[in-house]
Design an enzyme around this catalytic site. Sequence first.
Site, PDB file in Angstrom:
ATOM      1  CB  ILE A 248       0.947   0.987  -5.091  1.00  0.00           C
ATOM      2  CG1 ILE A 248       1.711  -0.311  -5.432  1.00  0.00           C
ATOM      3  CG2 ILE A 248      -0.083   1.234  -6.268  1.00  0.00           C
ATOM      4  CD1 ILE A 248       2.555  -0.337  -6.366  1.00  0.00           C
TER       5      ILE A 248
ATOM      6  CG  ASN B 185      -1.027   6.246  -0.196  1.00  0.00           C
ATOM      7  OD1 ASN B 185      -0.211   7.031   0.360  1.00  0.00           O
ATOM      8  ND2 ASN B 185      -0.693   5.177  -0.480  1.00  0.00           N
TER       9      ASN B 185
ATOM     10  CG  ASN C 214       2.905   6.644  -2.626  1.00  0.00           C
ATOM     11  OD1 ASN C 214       2.351   7.753  -2.892  1.00  0.00           O
ATOM     12  ND2 ASN C 214       1.961   5.672  -2.524  1.00  0.00           N
TER      13      ASN C 214
ATOM     14  CB  VAL D 191      -0.917  -0.139   1.332  1.00  0.00           C
ATOM     15  CG1 VAL D 191      -1.706   1.332   1.357  1.00  0.00           C
ATOM     16  CG2 VAL D 191      -1.727  -1.120   1.025  1.00  0.00           C
TER      17      VAL D 191
ATOM     18  CB  THR E 136      -1.388  13.517   1.067  1.00  0.00           C
ATOM     19  OG1 THR E 136      -1.291  12.163   1.263  1.00  0.00           O
ATOM     20  CG2 THR E 136      -2.048  13.826   2.728  1.00  0.00           C
ATOM     21  CG  ASP E 137      -1.090   9.835  -2.921  1.00  0.00           C
ATOM     22  OD1 ASP E 137      -0.290  10.669  -2.105  1.00  0.00           O
ATOM     23  OD2 ASP E 137      -0.838   8.714  -3.076  1.00  0.00           O
TER      24      ASP E 137
ATOM     25  CG  ASP F   7      -5.866  17.315 -46.784  1.00  0.00           C
ATOM     26  OD1 ASP F   7      -5.363  17.138 -47.866  1.00  0.00           O
ATOM     27  OD2 ASP F   7      -7.069  17.561 -47.102  1.00  0.00           O
TER      28      ASP F   7
ATOM     29  CG  ASP G 152      -7.557  13.470 -45.398  1.00  0.00           C
ATOM     30  OD1 ASP G 152      -6.550  13.382 -46.214  1.00  0.00           O
ATOM     31  OD2 ASP G 152      -8.164  14.455 -45.517  1.00  0.00           O
TER      32      ASP G 152
END
Length: 894
Positions: free
Chosen positions: A294, A725, A697, A291, A728-729, A338, A635
């Site tokens: 990651i 996580n 992390n 944990v 704060t992530d 083009d 195209d």
Amino acid sequence: MVMNFVDRPITQPENPHAVPAERLTEVLRVSADYGLSTEEVDRRRRAFGLNEIAERRPAEWFPLLLHQFMSPVVYLLAAAATLAFCFNELEEGGAIAAVLVVNAAIGFFTELKATRSIEALRALGTHTARVRRNGIVRLVPSEDLVPGDIVIFEAGDAVPADIRLIEASRVAANESTLTGESVPVEKDVQTLAQSARLSERQSMLFKGTAITRGSATGVVTATGPGTELGKISRLVVEADAGSSPLERNLTLLSKQLVGATLALASLIAALGIIAGKDELLIVESAIALAVAAIPEGLPIVATLALARGMWRMARQNALIERLSAVETLGATTVILTDKTGTLTENKMAARCLCTTEGEFDFETENAVEALPIEVGANRQLALLLKLAVLCNDADLECLDATGTGDPMEIALLRVGLQGGFERAALLLEHPVLHKHSFDPAKKMMATIHSGKAGILVAVKGAPEAVIHSAAYVSGDAGEIALDEKERSAWLSYVNHLACRGLRVLACAVRQGPEEPADPFKQLVLIGLIGLEDPVRADVPQAIHECQNAGIRVIMVTGDHAATAKSIGRAVGLSKSPAASTVEGKTIDEMLKTGHPALRDVSIFARVDPSEKLALVRAYQSAGETVAMTGDGVNDAPALRQADIGVAMGLRGTDVAREASAMILLDDAFPTIVRAIREGRIIFSNIRRLIKYLLSCNLSELIVVGIAVAGSLPLPLLPLQILYLNLVTDVFPAFALAMGEGNEGILDEPPRDPKEPILGRAQWIAIVMHGATLSAATFAALVVARVLAFDQHATVTSTFLTLAFSQLWHAFNMRSLTDGVILNEITRNRWLWAALALCAVLLAVPPYFGPAADLLQLVPLTANMWLVVLVSSIFPLVATQIVMVTARLLDTNRR
């Protein structure tokens, strides 16, 4: 009569343009006067199927949902959750499972968009056709056509299949969506060489195009997948959209994180087993390590950052179809564009008028802004404009109208209005008596008018035909004989205009008391009109900005080389008339010599769909990140193959839009430049937020790893790490993704497509930041022990110390060249709001019973808060001192 054929197989003929019409009907076993019988049509439909282009199956929801769980990170977290459930750690297992469900839901709903390229191709064929069967002309659905059907056309009809003409009267077809040619193509029944390119096959009509003038009868030579449109659809299927640089980089990063985590967890587990520790403790430690290592919030934040980029681009008229394409734009190194409708306006406009009194050059930026032409006393110029308006089949009410009819004739009406000649008013003065429509053999058309001075014959057509038919030329002193020397001079000037990329028309007149028997004899040449598909006014500056940004812009068009060169010079793709231009027929040979040859070409002309696709693949294999712009059916394969396909939203076909990753809602090339700038900002922000997440992390991993290796109690519990996580992530990282970027980001060269998200410098910074954050946490642990905090108070103090130090750590994400106080980070209002929210989410749980019990926290005393705040501010101060010192040292070295 009824044609009875033996029951033997029939095939769709190859190169029907190279087979005489009479021979082709024999090959297809059909009578042009009778058509196919109902029985024969049924037999052939069983053999060839419906006249439809195969539909790509849309993406189904279950495989999409399953795809969200196919990731190394997900596998690792799922294993951690399974272990937690097996050892009855229900809270930890449930929390990890919840994170996985949230991530999967976000990914699922952003990817739930079916691929519709082939469906759009099919829509081009949903028409009816006039077909002769059993000797009777009837309307049938176009999907019921079979090879050998006899089809009858009038102006305005859509072409339902590939058809070889057997009869044609003044026929022209609009093939711009198939070949890129902006002007209708004249058609006839002549047999051509087998080597004739698609745009040169005047004896063929192609599925997905339209008749603009005349009438015709033809025999169906190919249906469904066998048509040229069907071949393009196969190219779209074969083209691989691939994964974006960001997707590849994130996948690589995930594998690296999972590998490192498994190695560390295995090491810790081995040490625990050797030391004879309890199995539950070993499992709990392994879960905590997984944990901690990651960044669970990374998929969410990366998705939201890209979605934010989509919203910003949409406000700037760039609609993103694939989420990952937002970042891909920032890595673009080559734009293959083009010409028709992308660099030009996809409409004809007069560029110069030439008479014996001189040349009148002007620019028509667009119909609304077109400036009036001051004719004044210029009698020849006035007569030239008058003839161009009279000898015309189109309609145009006013300058800002689009008009109806042949684009070239609309351009003549528009330039006439600029000179003060309105068609309706002229026709009142000179009513039409007769009209001789354009004759492909004579390459001229004429209209006969009556007037006060007698009969007026207005003629226009191909300059070589009109000049050859003219006996006189109008000059200052009146009409003078047109001798061979004078003819050569006029033809030389025609060639000069053609080399400028202009399409040239000549106008002539004949006046007298009676209507002539042959309107194309004894003409008086009045002058020439040079026309072109004008460059969009905003394109040159946009191309200049691309070149400043280190991005190569290369024109890839189906148009003639001379026209392409002229447009290339006008938009700034080439600095001289001798710029490197390659025609499509030489592309295969050029690619065999290797990729270095690609660097010397700025314009590819007369290119067909398969060659466009080959070019995209060639540049990609040379290591370039390729953006391809276009608007036509031709195209579509290249748009899909490119790293970022860009279609025109206003003028583009459905096929081009559905094959693309980005659609320009305003058809403006500068929008691509703004989108590229946004893409670069997004990559910079994503790199910043990943650096922030991983350093946070890593600090958790160091704290847990040292505690486990040193046989210490865990200072952070798995559920606390997961909560930390998520708080704060997600919020600070997403706020970092909202950065506006710096002004000079487009002055930097494109990054190397092979460059990883995190290079050596970023990894060194991550390690340094992680070590500083973990040092602050252990400092709080030591102080808590010195102050004799109990176990719960100590864990609470260390948990909040690490949490708040990670919040303040967001300010360390500023650029080294920015100021300490005022910088891109401190000016980010989203970051201040995120930090305030996170502070509340971290400070409240210890005082809220259910949350405190779940996270195993206790209310903080004043001493505990003092430890948390002092310890957590240390990483920020220390890092800022290091950054300022590094900047001073760098400045001194310079």
